[in-house]
Write a protein that holds these residues in place. Structure first.
Motif, PDB file in Angstrom:
ATOM      1  N   LEU A 146     -69.266  -0.033  25.574  1.00 27.54           N
ATOM      2  CA  LEU A 146     -68.736   1.241  25.100  1.00 27.54           C
ATOM      3  C   LEU A 146     -67.221   1.269  25.213  1.00 27.54           C
ATOM      4  N   ALA A 147     -66.601   1.969  24.290  1.00 25.21           N
ATOM      5  CA  ALA A 147     -65.185   2.315  24.388  1.00 25.21           C
ATOM      6  C   ALA A 147     -65.143   3.831  24.245  1.00 25.21           C
ATOM      7  N   ILE A 148     -64.436   4.484  25.147  1.00 26.59           N
ATOM      8  CA  ILE A 148     -64.399   5.948  25.136  1.00 26.59           C
ATOM      9  C   ILE A 148     -62.940   6.394  25.170  1.00 26.59           C
ATOM     10  N   GLY A 149     -62.589   7.304  24.250  1.00 24.60           N
ATOM     11  CA  GLY A 149     -61.216   7.784  24.178  1.00 24.60           C
ATOM     12  C   GLY A 149     -61.126   9.290  24.053  1.00 24.60           C
ATOM     13  N   SER A 150     -60.036   9.825  24.582  1.00 28.85           N
ATOM     14  CA  SER A 150     -59.819  11.266  24.540  1.00 28.85           C
ATOM     15  C   SER A 150     -58.328  11.565  24.497  1.00 28.85           C
ATOM     16  N   PRO A 151     -57.981  12.681  23.862  1.00 33.71           N
ATOM     17  CA  PRO A 151     -56.621  13.172  24.039  1.00 33.71           C
ATOM     18  C   PRO A 151     -56.519  13.796  25.429  1.00 33.71           C
ATOM     19  N   ASP A 152     -55.327  13.920  25.914  1.00 33.04           N
ATOM     20  CA  ASP A 152     -55.071  14.600  27.184  1.00 33.04           C
ATOM     21  C   ASP A 152     -54.829  16.070  26.860  1.00 33.04           C
ATOM     22  N   TYR A 153     -55.743  16.911  27.276  1.00 36.35           N
ATOM     23  CA  TYR A 153     -55.594  18.356  27.091  1.00 36.35           C
ATOM     24  C   TYR A 153     -55.349  18.973  28.464  1.00 36.35           C
ATOM     25  N   ALA A 154     -54.080  19.321  28.741  1.00 39.60           N
ATOM     26  CA  ALA A 154     -53.703  19.938  30.016  1.00 39.60           C
ATOM     27  C   ALA A 154     -54.189  19.101  31.199  1.00 39.60           C
ATOM     28  N   SER A 155     -53.945  17.808  31.128  1.00 42.07           N
ATOM     29  CA  SER A 155     -54.304  16.842  32.179  1.00 42.07           C
ATOM     30  C   SER A 155     -55.808  16.670  32.350  1.00 42.07           C
ATOM     31  N   TYR A 156     -56.578  16.968  31.311  1.00 39.45           N
ATOM     32  CA  TYR A 156     -58.023  16.781  31.358  1.00 39.45           C
ATOM     33  C   TYR A 156     -58.503  16.209  30.024  1.00 39.45           C
ATOM     34  N   VAL A 157     -59.732  15.700  30.006  1.00 41.88           N
ATOM     35  CA  VAL A 157     -60.304  15.151  28.778  1.00 41.88           C
ATOM     36  C   VAL A 157     -60.749  16.279  27.856  1.00 41.88           C
ATOM     37  N   ALA A 158     -60.947  15.958  26.587  1.00 40.49           N
ATOM     38  CA  ALA A 158     -61.475  16.923  25.621  1.00 40.49           C
ATOM     39  C   ALA A 158     -62.871  17.374  26.068  1.00 40.49           C
ATOM     40  N   GLY A 159     -63.215  18.589  25.750  1.00 43.06           N
ATOM     41  CA  GLY A 159     -64.514  19.142  26.156  1.00 43.06           C
ATOM     42  C   GLY A 159     -65.697  18.326  25.673  1.00 43.06           C
ATOM     43  N   THR A 160     -65.608  17.777  24.466  1.00 42.34           N
ATOM     44  CA  THR A 160     -66.738  16.998  23.946  1.00 42.34           C
ATOM     45  C   THR A 160     -66.896  15.667  24.683  1.00 42.34           C
ATOM     46  N   ILE A 161     -65.810  15.140  25.243  1.00 44.90           N
ATOM     47  CA  ILE A 161     -65.900  13.910  26.042  1.00 44.90           C
ATOM     48  C   ILE A 161     -66.470  14.248  27.418  1.00 44.90           C
ATOM     49  N   LYS A 162     -66.071  15.362  27.969  1.00 42.63           N
ATOM     50  CA  LYS A 162     -66.687  15.823  29.230  1.00 42.63           C
ATOM     51  C   LYS A 162     -68.185  16.006  29.007  1.00 42.63           C
ATOM     52  N   GLN A 163     -68.565  16.580  27.875  1.00 40.47           N
ATOM     53  CA  GLN A 163     -69.984  16.767  27.541  1.00 40.47           C
ATOM     54  C   GLN A 163     -70.699  15.423  27.461  1.00 40.47           C
ATOM     55  N   LEU A 164     -70.042  14.406  26.901  1.00 38.58           N
ATOM     56  CA  LEU A 164     -70.624  13.070  26.834  1.00 38.58           C
ATOM     57  C   LEU A 164     -70.991  12.573  28.230  1.00 38.58           C
TER      58      LEU A 164
END
Length: 156
Positions: free
Chosen positions: A58-76
């Motif tokens: 797997l490769a997993i990527g996210s933008p940095d939103y206020a020093s946290y991952v995107a909500g959909t990546i957190k959901q993953l």
């Protein structure tokens, strides 16, 4: 010999993280005979856990939103945790992580923690952190993909 499968999962709304994901996918393909599936969680929202479990990496990527991952990546990562309780696991699968940001980049630490805690994934190397969109042909992003591709092909 069975073709290896890798899934590149990312959240991209503005296109920066998608540009990075495409370069990572390019690197995976350059490593050899690997089938790559890409999923933008900004469009797909949820990832099928059985499909994910069938992958070799797997490769997993996210933008940095206020020093946290995107909500959909957190959901993953939450879905991975729940799937594990249901007997569907990705524990031990090789994984690379990448983050795009506008100057912070602290979500990289969060990605690493979530990948281990919720997913039980084996993170290969450091999280790749990219300020805004990667440059065209960004060698670091391609190298990240090659690292994962080589690993799933048993060349690492």
């Amino acid at each position: 010999m069975t073709t290896k499968k890798v899934m590149v999962i990312y959240h991209s709304h503005s296109g920066n993280t998608e540009a990075c994901a495409k370069l990572v996918a390019q690197g995976i393909r350059e490593a050899g005979d690997v089938h790559v599936t890409t999923v933008n969680t900004d469009q797909a929202q949820r990832v099928d856990m059985r499909e994910l479990a069938a992958c070799d990496g797997l490769a997993i990527g996210s933008p940095d939103y206020a020093s946290y991952v995107a909500g959909t990546i957190k959901q993953l990562f939450e879905d991975l945790y729940i799937a594990k309780r249901d007997g569907i696991t990705v524990a031990g699968k090789p994984c690379v992580l990448f983050v795009t940001h506008g100057g912070g980049g602290k979500a990289a630490e969060v990605m690493e923690r979530l990948a281990g805690k919720y997913g039980g994934l084996t993170v290969l190397g450091d999280v790749f952190s990219c300020l805004r969109a990667p440059e065209e042909g960004c060698p670091e992003a391609i190298a990240l993909g090659k690292k994962l591709g080589s690993h799933v092909l048993g060349q690492a």
